[in-house]
Design a protein around this motif. Structure first.
Motif, PDB file in Angstrom:
ATOM      1  N   ASN A 314      30.314 -57.000  84.984  1.00 49.82           N
ATOM      2  CA  ASN A 314      31.327 -56.938  83.890  1.00 49.82           C
ATOM      3  C   ASN A 314      30.889 -56.985  82.653  1.00 49.82           C
ATOM      4  O   ASN A 314      30.820 -55.874  81.693  1.00 49.82           O
ATOM      5  CB  ASN A 314      32.600 -57.655  84.101  1.00 49.82           C
ATOM      6  CG  ASN A 314      33.563 -57.640  83.070  1.00 49.82           C
ATOM      7  OD1 ASN A 314      33.340 -57.966  81.971  1.00 49.82           O
ATOM      8  ND2 ASN A 314      34.412 -56.705  83.614  1.00 49.82           N
ATOM      9  N   ILE A 327      37.415 -60.262  83.154  1.00 51.58           N
ATOM     10  CA  ILE A 327      37.572 -60.725  84.425  1.00 51.58           C
ATOM     11  C   ILE A 327      38.315 -62.197  84.231  1.00 51.58           C
ATOM     12  O   ILE A 327      37.754 -63.069  83.578  1.00 51.58           O
ATOM     13  CB  ILE A 327      36.441 -61.050  85.285  1.00 51.58           C
ATOM     14  CG1 ILE A 327      35.801 -59.606  85.558  1.00 51.58           C
ATOM     15  CG2 ILE A 327      36.960 -61.727  86.502  1.00 51.58           C
ATOM     16  CD1 ILE A 327      34.721 -59.815  86.687  1.00 51.58           C
ATOM     17  N   PRO A 332      40.337 -63.871  89.419  1.00 53.85           N
ATOM     18  CA  PRO A 332      39.144 -63.127  89.335  1.00 53.85           C
ATOM     19  C   PRO A 332      39.166 -61.535  89.875  1.00 53.85           C
ATOM     20  O   PRO A 332      38.486 -60.594  89.556  1.00 53.85           O
ATOM     21  CB  PRO A 332      37.943 -63.683  90.024  1.00 53.85           C
ATOM     22  CG  PRO A 332      38.961 -64.637  90.832  1.00 53.85           C
ATOM     23  CD  PRO A 332      40.178 -65.015  90.550  1.00 53.85           C
ATOM     24  N   VAL A 335      42.240 -57.276  87.720  1.00 57.80           N
ATOM     25  CA  VAL A 335      42.111 -56.811  86.365  1.00 57.80           C
ATOM     26  C   VAL A 335      43.224 -56.919  85.554  1.00 57.80           C
ATOM     27  O   VAL A 335      44.297 -56.507  85.683  1.00 57.80           O
ATOM     28  CB  VAL A 335      41.428 -55.183  86.337  1.00 57.80           C
ATOM     29  CG1 VAL A 335      41.256 -54.976  84.782  1.00 57.80           C
ATOM     30  CG2 VAL A 335      40.379 -55.056  87.341  1.00 57.80           C
TER      31      VAL A 335
END
Length: 351
Positions: A314, A327, A332, A335
Motif C-alpha cells: 500500500n 489500511i 485491515p 478499505v
C-alpha cells in the motif's frame, strides 16, 4: 560526458568508465528554498509554508511503467524523468533496510525499473534481505577504483530482473566516499534507465548520512512510535530541509494497535502531529519480518501476504501515486478511508 567546472581530466575519464550507456538526460528540479523555524519537538512544522513538490503531476506522468513479468526485464524503458529517494531515520534499528527492500520490490513488481543503493559503507545488510549476499562480487568502491564497470557491480534480482542492487561497502582498506562520488554514481545509474533509485541511508547524522542524502531530491523518514525515535526523526527532518530536501514523507513502523488502545503506545496520528510530516503509511509489528529476513525474501513476495506485507505494498503504491487510501490496522482487510481523516497525507498526485 560534459566536464563539470573544477573537475580534472583524470576524474572525468574514471567516470566515463562508470557509465555503460551514456547519453541519458536526467531532469533535475531544484525546490524553492523556504525558511522553516524549528522550535522544539512537539511544535508542529508549518505545512502551508512548505514548498511544493519538485515533481509536478504533469511531469511525473512521463514515468510510464514497462510491464515486466517475473524473470523478465531485459528492456530498458524510455523515460525522461526519474526519482531519487533516500530512506533515512537517524536512529538505528527502526526498519530502514526492511522498508527499502520491500518498497523497492513492490515498485519493481508494478513494472518500474528500480535500483536499490545500500549506502551503509561499513555495515551492509540490504543484500541479505534480498537473498543476494552470495552474488556481491563488486561494490561501488571497486567502481570508483576502476576495477569494474557499473553494470558489473549492479546485481539483478533473481526473481524480478528490473530490480537491481548496488552496495557501497569496503572490503579492504579505508575509502573516503565524498558527496561528489555519490552524485556521480546516481547519475550513472540514471543513465541506465532506472526510474526509481532508493538509497538506504546509514544510521546517524554523520558524514555517511550527508553523503547518502546528497544526490536525493525526496526523502522517506522511517520512525517508530517511541519518543527516542521520534526525536531523532525530527532532527533528521531539519537536516533534510537544511540540505534543500523539502519533499519528505513519513513511514511509521512497528505499530501495535493493541498497545495503542491501552494507551501504552503513541498512535500514528500522535507521531504524525508531533513531526508535522505528510504520512505515507503505517506498518504494523509482525513476526513475519524476522522470518522473511532469515529467508532472504521480502515480505511482499509471500504467496499469502501478512498484514505488514499488505501495508508495504500500500505504501509503495502511494509512493508512486497509484492510490490515496490507507489500511486501517483495526480492520485491515476492509478499505476504510474515513478512519484516517485528520491526517496530513499529502495529495495523491504529490507522491
Amino acid at each position: 560526458m560534459a566536464l563539470r567546472r573544477g573537475t580534472s581530466q583524470s576524474s572525468c575519464s574514471k567516470m566515463e568508465a562508470l557509465v555503460a550507456k551514456p547519453g541519458a538526460v536526467c531532469c533535475r528540479h531544484q525546490p524553492t528554498p523556504a525558511s522553516v523555524q524549528r522550535q522544539g519537538l512537539v511544535q508542529r512544522r508549518s505545512l502551508v509554508s512548505r514548498p511544493n513538490s519538485p515533481l509536478s503531476s504533469s511531469k511525473r506522468m512521463l514515468v510510464q511503467p514497462v510491464r515486466y513479468q517475473e524473470g523478465d526485464g531485459d528492456a530498458i524503458p524510455d523515460t525522461t524523468e526519474n526519482r531519487v529517494i533516500v530512506i533515512t531515520s537517524g536512529k538505528g534499528g527502526v526498519g530502514k533496510t526492511t522498508a527499502s527492500a520491500n518498497l523497492g520490490m513492490s515498485i519493481a513488481r508494478l513494472g518500474y525499473k528500480v535500483a536499490l543503493l545500500d549506502a551503509d559503507i561499513g555495515l551492509r545488510n540490504l543484500d541479505l534481505l534480498l537473498g543476494l549476499e552470495n552474488r556481491v562480487l563488486y561494490t561501488a568502491i571497486d567502481i570508483l577504483d576502476g576495477e569494474c564497470r557499473l553494470d558489473q557491480a549492479l546485481i539483478r534480482d533473481k526473481r524480478w530482473k528490473n530490480l537491481s542492487l548496488l552496495s557501497i561497502s569496503r572490503n579492504r582498506q579505508r575509502y573516503n566516499i565524498t558527496r561528489k562520488h555519490m552524485e556521480q554514481l546516481v547519475e550513472s545509474i540514471q543513465s541506465l534507465g532506472y526510474q526509481y533509485i532508493l538509497i538506504d541511508c546509514p544510521a546517524g547524522i554523520d558524514v555517511g548520512f550527508i553523503n547518502a542524502i546528497s544526490p536525493a531530491k525526496e526523502a522517506l523518514i522511517v520512525t517508530t512510535p517511541e519518543i527516542t525515535s521520534i526525536r531523532d526523526a525530527d532532527r533528521v527532518a531539519g537536516l533534510l530541509e537544511a540540505n534543500n530536501i523539502y519533499n519528505t514523507k513519513l513511514l511509521v513502523n512497528r505499530v501495535r494497535p493493541d498497545m495503542i488502545q491501552k494507551n501504552d503506545m503513541m498512535s500514528v496520528r500522535d507521531v504524525q502531529e508531533m513531526l508535522g510530516i505528510p504520512l505515507l503509511g503505517a506498518i504494523p509489528e509482525d513476526q513475519q519480518v524476522i522470518i522473511s529476513t532469515n529467508r532472504g525474501e521480502p515480505l511482499v513476495l509471500q504467496k499469502k501476504l501478512s498484514l505488514s506485507g499488505i501495508a508495504f505494498e500500500n505504501a509503495a503504491r502511494r509512493l508512486i501515486g497509484k492510490q490515496d487510501y490507507f489500511i486501517d490496522l483495526n480492520t485491515p482487510y476492509k478499505v476504510c478511508c474515513s478512519v484516517w481523516d485528520g491526517f496530513d497525507c499529502g495529495d495523491a498526485d504529490d507522491q
